[in-house]
Design an enzyme around this catalytic site. Sequence first.
Site, PDB file in Angstrom:
ATOM      1  NE  ARG A  84      -3.472   2.746   0.691  1.00 50.53           N
ATOM      2  CZ  ARG A  84      -4.557   2.957   1.442  1.00 50.53           C
ATOM      3  NH1 ARG A  84      -5.068   1.960   2.153  1.00 50.53           N
ATOM      4  NH2 ARG A  84      -5.112   4.152   1.514  1.00 50.53           N
ATOM      5  NE  ARG A  93      -7.384   3.367  -2.276  1.00 44.63           N
ATOM      6  CZ  ARG A  93      -7.696   4.063  -1.183  1.00 44.63           C
ATOM      7  NH1 ARG A  93      -8.135   3.443  -0.123  1.00 44.63           N
ATOM      8  NH2 ARG A  93      -7.589   5.368  -1.179  1.00 44.63           N
ATOM      9  CG  ASP A  96      -8.629   1.168   1.951  1.00 42.11           C
ATOM     10  OD1 ASP A  96      -7.686   1.674   2.556  1.00 42.11           O
ATOM     11  OD2 ASP A  96      -9.725   1.703   1.859  1.00 42.11           O
ATOM     12  CG  ASP A  98     -11.208   1.714   5.562  1.00 39.09           C
ATOM     13  OD1 ASP A  98     -10.060   2.100   5.861  1.00 39.09           O
ATOM     14  OD2 ASP A  98     -11.800   2.073   4.534  1.00 39.09           O
TER      15      ASP A  98
HETATM   16  N1  GSY Z   1     -16.175   1.727  -4.884  1.00 38.84           N
HETATM   17  C1  GSY Z   1     -15.226   2.199  -4.063  1.00 38.84           C
HETATM   18  N2  GSY Z   1     -14.906   3.513  -4.122  1.00 38.84           N
HETATM   19  C2  GSY Z   1     -13.929   3.955  -3.294  1.00 38.84           C
HETATM   20  N3  GSY Z   1     -13.418   5.225  -3.150  1.00 38.84           N
HETATM   21  C3  GSY Z   1     -12.465   5.150  -2.210  1.00 38.84           C
HETATM   22  S1  GSY Z   1     -11.527   6.470  -1.692  1.00 38.84           S
HETATM   23  N4  GSY Z   1     -12.330   3.886  -1.736  1.00 38.84           N
HETATM   24  C4  GSY Z   1     -11.357   3.415  -0.729  1.00 38.84           C
HETATM   25  C5  GSY Z   1     -12.027   3.106   0.576  1.00 38.84           C
HETATM   26  O1  GSY Z   1     -12.062   4.244   1.345  1.00 38.84           O
HETATM   27  C6  GSY Z   1     -13.248   3.109  -2.393  1.00 38.84           C
HETATM   28  C7  GSY Z   1     -13.604   1.736  -2.354  1.00 38.84           C
HETATM   29  O2  GSY Z   1     -13.071   0.888  -1.591  1.00 38.84           O
HETATM   30  N5  GSY Z   1     -14.598   1.339  -3.211  1.00 38.84           N
END
Ligand code: GSY
Length: 159
Positions: A84, A93, A96, A98
């Site tokens: 990452r 990335r 991720d 979370d």
């Molecule tokens: N569909 C989608 N859109 C996203 N935009 C971000 S920033 N992220 C990263 C998560 O915060 C994502 C994601 O995991 N999925």
Amino acid sequence: MDNFAYLALGSNIEPRFSYLLDAVKALENNLEIKVCKVSSIYETDPVGYTDQGKFLNMAVKINTGLSPFELLDACLRIEKALGRKREIRWGPRTIDLDILLYNHENMETETLVLPHPRMHERAFVLVPLTELDNSLIHPVTKIPFAKLLEACIDREGIR
Ligand SMILES: Nc1nc2nc(S)n(CCO)c2c(=O)[nH]1
């Protein structure tokens, strides 16, 4: 391991699927983490920063003996191990992880906010989360996540 937590995983750099699997394996390899349930994997259009590739998203339920901060550290170490980079904050990335929910915790610190502050407005989080447990209720607003997903779908016009 009498704490439960729900994690959201995402990747939009190939090989996306392998990064997700490697992240789940890394969670399972942590002696203080038991992966109880994993959701399906969903391909989703990027939200927020839209000038990037589609994501693969999923969610997992774990039991853990780690504290919220120790769990955050474990997630950050897995992200680092899987390459990452944090060049553009909302950019592409490899992986991720979370923390969405930790027990019924309601906390806000510099490094960790629980429940995750944007989870109620993200279909890419709510769909896999409600797949894991459709009866989950937001510990602060007391709104069922299934209802939050309905509102999200209505807002985003996804049908
Ligand atoms: N569909 C989608 N859109 C996203 N935009 C971000 S920033 N992220 C990263 C998560 O915060 C994502 C994601 O995991 N999925």
